[in-house]
Scaffold this motif. Structure first.
Motif, PDB file in Angstrom:
ATOM      1  N   GLU A  77     -45.364  30.891 -36.268  1.00  0.00           N
ATOM      2  CA  GLU A  77     -44.436  29.886 -35.740  1.00  0.00           C
ATOM      3  C   GLU A  77     -43.327  30.540 -34.927  1.00  0.00           C
ATOM      4  OE1 GLU A  77     -41.304  26.606 -37.521  1.00  0.00           O
ATOM      5  OE2 GLU A  77     -43.024  27.190 -38.734  1.00  0.00           O
ATOM      6  N   GLN A  78     -42.800  31.646 -35.415  1.00  0.00           N
ATOM      7  CA  GLN A  78     -41.747  32.346 -34.675  1.00  0.00           C
ATOM      8  C   GLN A  78     -42.269  32.876 -33.346  1.00  0.00           C
ATOM      9  OE1 GLN A  78     -40.380  35.302 -37.433  1.00  0.00           O
ATOM     10  NE2 GLN A  78     -39.036  33.892 -38.517  1.00  0.00           N
ATOM     11  N   HIS A  80     -44.775  31.669 -31.547  1.00  0.00           N
ATOM     12  CA  HIS A  80     -44.989  30.568 -30.605  1.00  0.00           C
ATOM     13  C   HIS A  80     -43.672  29.931 -30.177  1.00  0.00           C
ATOM     14  CE1 HIS A  80     -49.064  31.052 -32.208  1.00  0.00           C
ATOM     15  NE2 HIS A  80     -49.371  30.808 -30.961  1.00  0.00           N
ATOM     16  N   TYR A  81     -42.688  29.916 -31.049  1.00  0.00           N
ATOM     17  CA  TYR A  81     -41.371  29.393 -30.681  1.00  0.00           C
ATOM     18  C   TYR A  81     -40.751  30.293 -29.607  1.00  0.00           C
ATOM     19  CZ  TYR A  81     -36.553  27.797 -31.143  1.00  0.00           C
ATOM     20  OH  TYR A  81     -35.309  27.316 -30.889  1.00  0.00           O
ATOM     21  N   ARG A  82     -40.896  31.621 -29.793  1.00  0.00           N
ATOM     22  CA  ARG A  82     -40.376  32.560 -28.795  1.00  0.00           C
ATOM     23  C   ARG A  82     -41.099  32.367 -27.461  1.00  0.00           C
ATOM     24  NH1 ARG A  82     -41.574  37.315 -31.331  1.00  0.00           N
ATOM     25  NH2 ARG A  82     -40.639  36.693 -33.258  1.00  0.00           N
ATOM     26  N   LEU A  84     -42.527  29.674 -26.352  1.00  0.00           N
ATOM     27  CA  LEU A  84     -42.076  28.409 -25.766  1.00  0.00           C
ATOM     28  C   LEU A  84     -40.697  28.567 -25.142  1.00  0.00           C
ATOM     29  CD1 LEU A  84     -42.648  25.410 -25.336  1.00  0.00           C
ATOM     30  CD2 LEU A  84     -41.606  24.980 -27.570  1.00  0.00           C
ATOM     31  N   ASN A  85     -39.789  29.232 -25.828  1.00  0.00           N
ATOM     32  CA  ASN A  85     -38.446  29.461 -25.269  1.00  0.00           C
ATOM     33  C   ASN A  85     -38.513  30.296 -24.002  1.00  0.00           C
ATOM     34  OD1 ASN A  85     -36.977  27.977 -27.068  1.00  0.00           O
ATOM     35  ND2 ASN A  85     -36.493  29.685 -28.403  1.00  0.00           N
ATOM     36  N   ARG A 155     -46.098  24.315 -21.799  1.00  0.00           N
ATOM     37  CA  ARG A 155     -45.733  23.897 -23.164  1.00  0.00           C
ATOM     38  C   ARG A 155     -46.963  23.392 -23.927  1.00  0.00           C
ATOM     39  NH1 ARG A 155     -41.656  19.703 -22.637  1.00  0.00           N
ATOM     40  NH2 ARG A 155     -41.725  19.913 -20.402  1.00  0.00           N
TER      41      ARG A 155
END
Length: 178
Positions: A77-78, A80-82, A84-85, A155
């Protein structure tokens, strides 16, 4: 009849001796049965203890697996969050460059369109990268819309990758026995 009394006493003594032997045999059987019960109780207690230890080990293994899965999912999750950001930051930078005219989007033009009355320069300028290719600059509003579409696509791809990683993390490992 004195012999009869003696026989009676002998018979009574033999009967008494038989009763005592039976009582002693009964006591021996009782002791033996008690010992067997005690051994069975001990074996039962050991079996229950072994089952308890096995269940505790299985529960600990399941808890360890769950914790490892949670850690893998959190790391995924981290990641993919990175991603995405980073994609959003890059898209915002691109939109800013388009808005300030620091960057202009252009497209290659088919040479056949020029013959139909398209008034484009015949050769690229001194700063052109393509050799003798005709290019048309896009309107900034259209360029912004294209960037927005690519942002949504980026995204969506990142979300798809996150979903795939999640499913892979939850899926059981393939068995080597099959």
């Amino acid at each position: 009849m004195p012999g009869l009394g003696l026989n009676l006493w002998r018979l009574a003594g033999t009967a008494l001796l038989a009763v005592a032997a039976a009582a002693l045999a009964w006591r021996f059987q009782d002791w033996r049965y008690g010992r067997q019960l005690a051994e069975q109780a001990l074996e039962h207690a050991q079996a229950l203890n072994q089952l308890t230890l096995t269940a505790a080990a299985a529960q600990q293994a399941a808890q360890d697996q769950r914790l490892a899965l949670e850690q893998r999912l959190q790391a995924s999750e981290q990641t993919h969050y990175r991603a995405l950001n980073d994609a959003q930051r890059d898209q915002a930078r691109l939109r800013d460059r388009l808005a300030t005219a620091d960057l202009r989007l252009s497209v290659l033009v088919d040479a056949g369109d020029v013959a139909r009355g398209c008034d484009l320069p015949a050769a690229p300028g001194a700063g052109g990268v393509d050799h003798a290719a005709l290019r048309a600059r896009l309107d900034p509003a259209h360029a912004q819309r294209i960037v927005a579409i690519t942002d949504e696509g980026d995204r969506a791809l990142i979300a798809l990758q996150a979903c795939q990683a999640y499913v892979r993390a939850l899926a059981p490992a393939p068995s080597h026995l099959e």
